[in-house]
Design a protein around this motif. Sequence first.
Motif, short mmCIF file in Angstrom:
data_model
loop_
_atom_site.label_atom_id
_atom_site.label_comp_id
_atom_site.label_asym_id
_atom_site.label_seq_id
_atom_site.Cartn_x
_atom_site.Cartn_y
_atom_site.Cartn_z
N ILE A 266 71.54 -89.42 47.50
CA ILE A 266 70.19 -89.99 47.38
C ILE A 266 69.32 -89.59 48.56
CG2 ILE A 266 68.87 -92.15 47.34
CD1 ILE A 266 71.03 -93.35 45.59
N PRO A 267 69.79 -89.70 49.81
CA PRO A 267 68.96 -89.25 50.93
C PRO A 267 68.55 -87.78 50.84
CG PRO A 267 70.70 -90.65 51.74
CD PRO A 267 71.00 -90.39 50.30
N LEU A 268 69.47 -86.90 50.44
CA LEU A 268 69.09 -85.50 50.35
C LEU A 268 68.12 -85.28 49.20
CD1 LEU A 268 69.38 -82.70 51.50
CD2 LEU A 268 71.32 -82.30 49.97
N GLY A 269 68.33 -85.98 48.08
CA GLY A 269 67.37 -85.90 46.98
C GLY A 269 65.99 -86.38 47.41
N ALA A 270 65.94 -87.48 48.18
CA ALA A 270 64.66 -87.99 48.67
C ALA A 270 64.01 -87.01 49.64
CB ALA A 270 64.87 -89.35 49.34
N GLY A 274 60.46 -85.44 48.99
CA GLY A 274 59.40 -85.66 49.97
C GLY A 274 58.79 -84.38 50.49
N VAL A 275 59.63 -83.38 50.73
CA VAL A 275 59.12 -82.08 51.18
C VAL A 275 58.23 -81.47 50.09
CG1 VAL A 275 59.76 -79.72 51.78
CG2 VAL A 275 60.99 -81.64 52.79
N LEU A 277 56.52 -83.07 47.75
CA LEU A 277 55.26 -83.81 47.69
C LEU A 277 54.34 -83.48 48.85
CD1 LEU A 277 56.59 -87.33 46.59
CD2 LEU A 277 55.33 -85.66 45.19
N ALA A 278 54.94 -83.28 50.04
CA ALA A 278 54.13 -82.93 51.21
C ALA A 278 53.48 -81.56 51.03
CB ALA A 278 54.98 -82.96 52.45
N ILE A 279 54.26 -80.62 50.52
CA ILE A 279 53.71 -79.28 50.29
C ILE A 279 52.62 -79.32 49.23
CG2 ILE A 279 54.25 -76.97 49.43
CD1 ILE A 279 57.04 -77.31 50.68
N ARG A 280 52.88 -80.06 48.15
CA ARG A 280 51.87 -80.15 47.08
C ARG A 280 50.60 -80.83 47.59
NH1 ARG A 280 49.90 -83.59 43.32
NH2 ARG A 280 49.40 -82.75 41.25
N ILE A 330 65.72 -90.53 59.60
CA ILE A 330 64.52 -91.32 59.90
C ILE A 330 63.41 -90.99 58.90
CG2 ILE A 330 62.77 -91.83 61.65
CD1 ILE A 330 64.87 -90.88 63.74
N LEU A 331 63.25 -89.71 58.61
CA LEU A 331 62.20 -89.28 57.69
C LEU A 331 62.45 -89.82 56.28
CD1 LEU A 331 59.65 -87.56 57.37
CD2 LEU A 331 61.12 -85.58 56.95
#
Length: 518
Positions: A266-270, A274-275, A277-280, A330-331
């Motif tokens: 789950i953390p790696l999927g998140a 997240g990366v 979404l940030a790029i988009r 943390i991220l």
Amino acid sequence: MPQSLRPQGAAPDLRAAILLTAALTLARLAALFATPLELYPDEAQYWLWSRSLDFGYYSKPPMIAWAIWASTQIGGDAEAWIRAPAALFQAGATLLTFLIGRRLFDAPTGLAAAALYGLMPGVQLSALVAATDAPLLFFLGLSLLAYTVFLTPAEPRRRRLLAAGLGASLGLAFLSKYAAVYFVVGLALHLALSREARRAWTPASAAAATLALAAVLAPNLAWNATHGFATFQHTAANAAWSGVHLFNIGEMGAFLGSQFGVFGPIPLGALILGVGLAIRGRAVEGRAIRREDLLLLCFTLPPILIVTGQAFISRANANWSGAGYLAGAILVAAWLMRWRARLWLRTAVAIQAGVAAFFLAAVISPALADKAGLANGLKRARGWSDTADLILDRAWREPGLTAIAVNNRFLFYATAYYGRDRLAERGVPLTSWLLMEGPRNQAETAAPLTDDLGGKVLMVSYEGWRRAEMQADFARASGLEIGSVRLDAKRKRRIEMFVGEDFAPRPRDPVSGLPIRP
């Protein structure tokens, strides 16, 4: 950077983080003192280094040896005391994760980050073995905390002191493992992308950080300079693009798949989501990435991306991206809290807690791992004491031995550790037989079989490897004996031994270094 919450608001989460860390650490220490698993030979190697303190060693910087020396001075040379520093370093890293998360976001985020990091599958293993990753992650966490404080507006003298502290903690990370270079990459990337970060640095603060880093690293650099830069060469050789198949999609896929097991599914999927979404958001909507997110991305992504490229070009081990674990936890915690995905966060923590509980239970009772079909993962931590006894029992039956020589570094370190009392009692030197003309590891560098020790030698071949070539290096070879040590229900370790007299190694090929066949 935003200030941390008021002390009274943060106190419950701080207490929870301390209790979580304490509970994990006590459980890990209990498992270390209860486990029947023996030292993996690399752990025995680090223990052997700790018997002779130095500022560097053949394959690693010195922090791991220093830590083992300190713990064994307190409790002795038992396996648990050799491994105990790993649990303590990871305890410190977990608390640092909380402090960084609290400073960048808030105390609940810090607590979530500490839970994700402390229960991360890769951290469970790192906290229970004597290796370089645990001290590396602790000092990288300390460096990241120093950097987040440094970025907070402060008067010049305080900033210079913080910069010096950052340089010193980063130097200690380098003394743990040279993968600390990923922090330098992250720092450079952050400076390139953040105007705020560039404004924080002045020539004076940059000089303070550089001088502190240089002062901490100087003894190790001096050691390398007087030893042919052995550690640097070994590190470069590990990272060399020398795989049999270059541009290997399978290797890259295997590495990326391993990260789900190391970081948590789950953390790696998140993190991936997240990366994306940030790029988009940046590319399509023109929305700037939050400065806290940008900072953590700079210290999370480079290790993962660089090692993924390394895996594609050649090969990579699952833990080589470990320098990004702490910042990544943390991220991910911050994003899950921001997305109001508390159910996903709780599920991730629950899954990782279950994995951690099973892992600790398997360490205490390896039969659980055997029943789960995971015996292969434990085979390298089994049977070394019996292997050392097998070798030394044969050695003591041979009068007049001038040396014992093994042809495998695992055999050397395991025998040095598990046979330490018997070897000291008899005074027969343990050495390494060299296949190549020059040494290829610390064992061959520190204790090669030489002509002076070659009068009558018990030669030991791991799994029969190169036994014929070993025999050919002596005027006479006799008394071949083949023994085995049971590792589990399916696996054995085979040892072949003979007595060699009058060591006279054949000439080596000047190009390959291999013995020239008659």
